[in-house]
Design a protein around this motif. Structure first.
Motif, short mmCIF file in Angstrom:
data_model
loop_
_atom_site.label_atom_id
_atom_site.label_comp_id
_atom_site.label_asym_id
_atom_site.label_seq_id
_atom_site.Cartn_x
_atom_site.Cartn_y
_atom_site.Cartn_z
N ILE A 14 -5.05 1.63 2.19
CA ILE A 14 -5.80 0.09 2.72
C ILE A 14 -6.20 -0.01 4.12
O ILE A 14 -5.95 1.09 4.83
CB ILE A 14 -4.78 -0.79 2.49
CG1 ILE A 14 -3.40 -0.91 3.38
CG2 ILE A 14 -4.28 -1.13 0.91
CD1 ILE A 14 -2.36 -2.01 3.38
N THR A 15 -6.79 -0.86 4.28
CA THR A 15 -7.49 -0.88 5.88
C THR A 15 -6.30 -1.02 6.72
O THR A 15 -5.12 -1.57 6.73
CB THR A 15 -8.17 -2.35 5.86
OG1 THR A 15 -9.25 -2.34 5.01
CG2 THR A 15 -8.87 -2.42 7.50
N SER B 95 -6.87 -3.69 -4.73
CA SER B 95 -6.60 -2.27 -4.53
C SER B 95 -5.23 -2.05 -5.25
O SER B 95 -4.62 -1.54 -6.06
CB SER B 95 -7.01 -1.52 -3.62
OG SER B 95 -8.30 -1.74 -3.27
N CYS B 96 -4.21 -2.92 -4.49
CA CYS B 96 -2.88 -2.86 -4.67
C CYS B 96 -2.52 -3.37 -6.18
O CYS B 96 -1.62 -2.72 -6.80
CB CYS B 96 -1.93 -3.48 -3.52
SG CYS B 96 -1.92 -2.86 -2.05
N GLY C 292 0.96 -1.33 0.11
CA GLY C 292 -0.07 0.14 -0.06
C GLY C 292 0.73 1.18 0.02
O GLY C 292 0.72 2.32 -0.77
N ASP D 84 -8.05 -5.21 -0.35
CA ASP D 84 -6.70 -4.55 -0.24
C ASP D 84 -5.86 -4.97 -1.25
O ASP D 84 -5.04 -4.44 -1.96
CB ASP D 84 -6.17 -4.48 1.17
CG ASP D 84 -7.04 -3.63 2.19
OD1 ASP D 84 -7.69 -2.84 1.66
OD2 ASP D 84 -6.83 -3.65 3.42
#
Length: 330
Positions: A75-76, A99-100, A68, A96
């Motif tokens: 991210i979380t 997303s990455c 991230g 996550d």
């Protein structure tokens, strides 16, 4: 996948995040393939039926956080478990990772610009006679130790770029070429063709930044490292023409090629002057003082510099090595 709140964390769940799911951490963080993979040490999987330990989860949590940070992806927030703790299901891990993966070509930061090359980057002698046409050609190569190191360089945010300069005087045509070259700006080549953000600046495959003039007839934004066919003929990625008549046939052209082993990027830059006719239209230009390696400042001679900006090592270890830049001019 059985992974859910209140459920048991099974090896298959963990391994899905690490290496068997799509996308997964190792394909981005580890060796990956083509335009995915930064060449970092892959996370270990857990044998089927084995215990997913706090150490396993800590490695996953810490690596995902680094991913991230590397890509500038939010991210979380989560804490890595430690030995002796009860391991709870961690929320949004798959989200996550996805997303990455989407942002894997982005880099929140980059390394320090290279300053050295071998060979000549400046033409210190004059070019052209009278009203005749002339050409100056720079051939510049960026060589990686292996095809994988080239991949890691571009995948993790590396960029190769050209800048040009000329300030010498003494002929009628010098001021015109000094002005023209001053409008070219920076021509950058990155990995994938798609848009990416490197240290806050947006790039495509080939990107022109800082250029403020001339008539741009070619800018191949869809051509980056991966769009070049290994061993194929060079592709024109940039062309700029002089805007003002009678010099509109004067051009700067840049082509790019990849060798058959996918270890060498060759950039060829050509300055072309058309023939003239009539009084006061001589074409010849002056040479001037050299621009030497390591770079500190430009000399006055016609110059094309090929340099690179490597990925940052804030969140990654250097898996791409140090590319070698060579330059010649004729």
């Amino acid at each position: 996948m059985t992974y859910s709140s209140g459920g048991l964390i099974q090896a298959t769940d963990f391994n899905g995040f690490v290496s068997t799911g799509s996308p997964n951490i190792n394909n981005i963080w580890g060796a990956g393939s083509t335009d995915s993979g930064w060449g970092q040490t892959a996370l270990s999987t857990v044998s089927v039926g084995g215990t997913v330990t706090a150490t396993n989860w800590a490695s996953l949590v810490n690596t995902l956080a680094s991913m991230g940070n590397q890509t500038g992806t939010t991210i979380t927030s989560r804490s890595a478990p430690t030995a002796g703790q009860t391991i709870s299901v961690l929320a949004a891990v798959a989200t996550d990772i996805s997303s990455c993966n989407t942002n894997r070509a982005n880099a929140a930061a980059v390394g320090s610009t290279s300053t050295t090359w071998t060979g000549a980057a400046a033409k210190t002698t004059g070019t052209g006679t009278g009203t005749n046409a002339w050409t100056i050609t720079w051939t510049q190569t960026v060589t990686f130790a292996s095809a994988d190191q080239a991949r890691y360089f571009f995948n993790a945010g590396g960029r190769v770029y050209l800048t040009m300069n000329k300030s010498s005087t003494g002929t009628d045509n010098d001021p015109d070429w000094n002005t023209f070259i001053g409008t070219v700006g920076t021509i950058s080549v990155t990995g994938i063709a798609g848009s990416k953000t490197l240290a806050g600046t947006a790039y495509t495959g080939t990107t022109r930044t800082g250029g403020t003039g001339g008539t741009q007839t070619t800018l191949s934004t869809a051509t980056g490292w991966y769009a070049l066919t290994a061993g194929a003929a060079a592709t024109t990625i940039f062309q700029l023409n002089v805007t003002v008549s009678p010099y509109t046939c004067d051009t700067v052209i840049v082509t790019a090629a990849k060798n058959s082993g996918s270890t060498v990027l060759t950039l060829t830059t050509t300055w072309n002057s058309s023939a003239r006719s009539g009084a006061g239209q001589s074409t010849n230009i002056s040479g001037g003082t050299d621009t030497a390696s390591p770079f500190s400042s430009y000399g006055t001679a016609p110059t094309v510099l090929c340099r690179f900006v490597p990925p940052s090592t804030t969140y990654l270890t250097n898996s791409w090595g140090t590319p070698a830049v060579a330059s010649s001019v004729a």
